[in-house]
Write a protein that holds these residues in place. Structure first.
Motif, PDB file in Angstrom:
ATOM      1  N   GLN A   1     -39.267  28.359 -48.228  1.00  0.00           N
ATOM      2  CA  GLN A   1     -40.477  29.168 -48.293  1.00  0.00           C
ATOM      3  C   GLN A   1     -40.977  29.528 -46.898  1.00  0.00           C
ATOM      4  OE1 GLN A   1     -43.178  26.977 -50.781  1.00  0.00           O
ATOM      5  NE2 GLN A   1     -42.209  27.694 -52.660  1.00  0.00           N
ATOM      6  N   TYR A   2     -40.813  28.635 -45.934  1.00  0.00           N
ATOM      7  CA  TYR A   2     -41.208  28.918 -44.563  1.00  0.00           C
ATOM      8  C   TYR A   2     -40.386  30.079 -43.999  1.00  0.00           C
ATOM      9  CZ  TYR A   2     -42.156  28.250 -39.609  1.00  0.00           C
ATOM     10  OH  TYR A   2     -42.506  28.442 -38.311  1.00  0.00           O
ATOM     11  N   LYS A   3     -39.082  30.078 -44.272  1.00  0.00           N
ATOM     12  CA  LYS A   3     -38.220  31.171 -43.815  1.00  0.00           C
ATOM     13  C   LYS A   3     -38.612  32.482 -44.483  1.00  0.00           C
ATOM     14  CE  LYS A   3     -34.296  28.243 -42.689  1.00  0.00           C
ATOM     15  NZ  LYS A   3     -32.928  27.847 -43.028  1.00  0.00           N
ATOM     16  N   THR A   4     -38.945  32.428 -45.759  1.00  0.00           N
ATOM     17  CA  THR A   4     -39.372  33.631 -46.473  1.00  0.00           C
ATOM     18  C   THR A   4     -40.670  34.177 -45.888  1.00  0.00           C
ATOM     19  OG1 THR A   4     -38.345  32.800 -48.490  1.00  0.00           O
ATOM     20  CG2 THR A   4     -39.960  34.558 -48.753  1.00  0.00           C
ATOM     21  N   ILE A   5     -41.599  33.302 -45.575  1.00  0.00           N
ATOM     22  CA  ILE A   5     -42.874  33.718 -44.990  1.00  0.00           C
ATOM     23  C   ILE A   5     -42.647  34.364 -43.635  1.00  0.00           C
ATOM     24  CG2 ILE A   5     -45.040  32.859 -43.994  1.00  0.00           C
ATOM     25  CD1 ILE A   5     -45.093  30.825 -46.316  1.00  0.00           C
ATOM     26  N   GLN A   6     -41.762  33.800 -42.831  1.00  0.00           N
ATOM     27  CA  GLN A   6     -41.474  34.387 -41.526  1.00  0.00           C
ATOM     28  C   GLN A   6     -40.867  35.780 -41.674  1.00  0.00           C
ATOM     29  OE1 GLN A   6     -39.080  31.458 -39.471  1.00  0.00           O
ATOM     30  NE2 GLN A   6     -40.869  30.757 -38.302  1.00  0.00           N
TER      31      GLN A   6
ATOM     32  N   LEU B   1     -41.311  37.837 -44.183  1.00  0.00           N
ATOM     33  CA  LEU B   1     -42.377  38.729 -44.639  1.00  0.00           C
ATOM     34  C   LEU B   1     -43.325  39.103 -43.500  1.00  0.00           C
ATOM     35  CD1 LEU B   1     -43.178  37.157 -48.109  1.00  0.00           C
ATOM     36  CD2 LEU B   1     -42.073  39.346 -47.673  1.00  0.00           C
ATOM     37  N   GLU B   2     -43.616  38.165 -42.628  1.00  0.00           N
ATOM     38  CA  GLU B   2     -44.483  38.463 -41.481  1.00  0.00           C
ATOM     39  C   GLU B   2     -43.830  39.510 -40.577  1.00  0.00           C
ATOM     40  OE1 GLU B   2     -45.300  34.690 -39.644  1.00  0.00           O
ATOM     41  OE2 GLU B   2     -46.993  34.287 -40.977  1.00  0.00           O
TER      42      GLU B   2
END
Length: 81
Positions: free
Chosen positions: A49-54, A56-57
Motif C-alpha cells: 500500500q505504501y508503494k501504491t500511495i507513492q 499515486l502521489e
C-alpha cells in the motif's frame, strides 16, 4: 455400576482431562505462530500500500503540473472559442 464400567469411566475421564490440558497448553503456542504469520502478512500489505500511495502521489504531481501549466490554460481557451 460394575467394576469394569467404573474402570472405563475413570479411563475416559483421565483421557479427557489429559486432552483438555494438552489443548490449553498448546493453544498459546498456536496463537503465537498465527500472530507471527499475521504480522508478516500485514507488513507485506502495508509495504504494498505504501508503494501504491507513492505511485499515486507521483501521478497527482504530474497532473498538477499539466493543469497549472500555461499551455493547458491556453488550450482550454482555444477550446472555448
Amino acid at each position: 455400576m460394575d467394576p469394569f464400567q467404573m474402570v472405563v469411566v475413570i479411563v475416559l475421564i483421565g483421557t479427557g482431562a489429559g486432552l483438555i490440558k494438552f489443548y490449553i497448553k498448546h493453544r498459546e503456542n498456536f496463537s503465537e505462530k498465527d500472530s507471527q504469520v499475521d504480522a508478516k502478512v500485514l507488513l507485506a500489505k502495508i509495504d504494498e500500500q505504501y508503494k501504491t500511495i507513492q505511485a499515486l502521489e507521483k501521478r497527482i504531481q504530474n497532473l498538477e503540473t499539466v493543469i497549472t501549466s500555461n499551455e493547458y490554460n491556453l488550450n482550454q481557451k482555444f477550446k472555448e472559442l
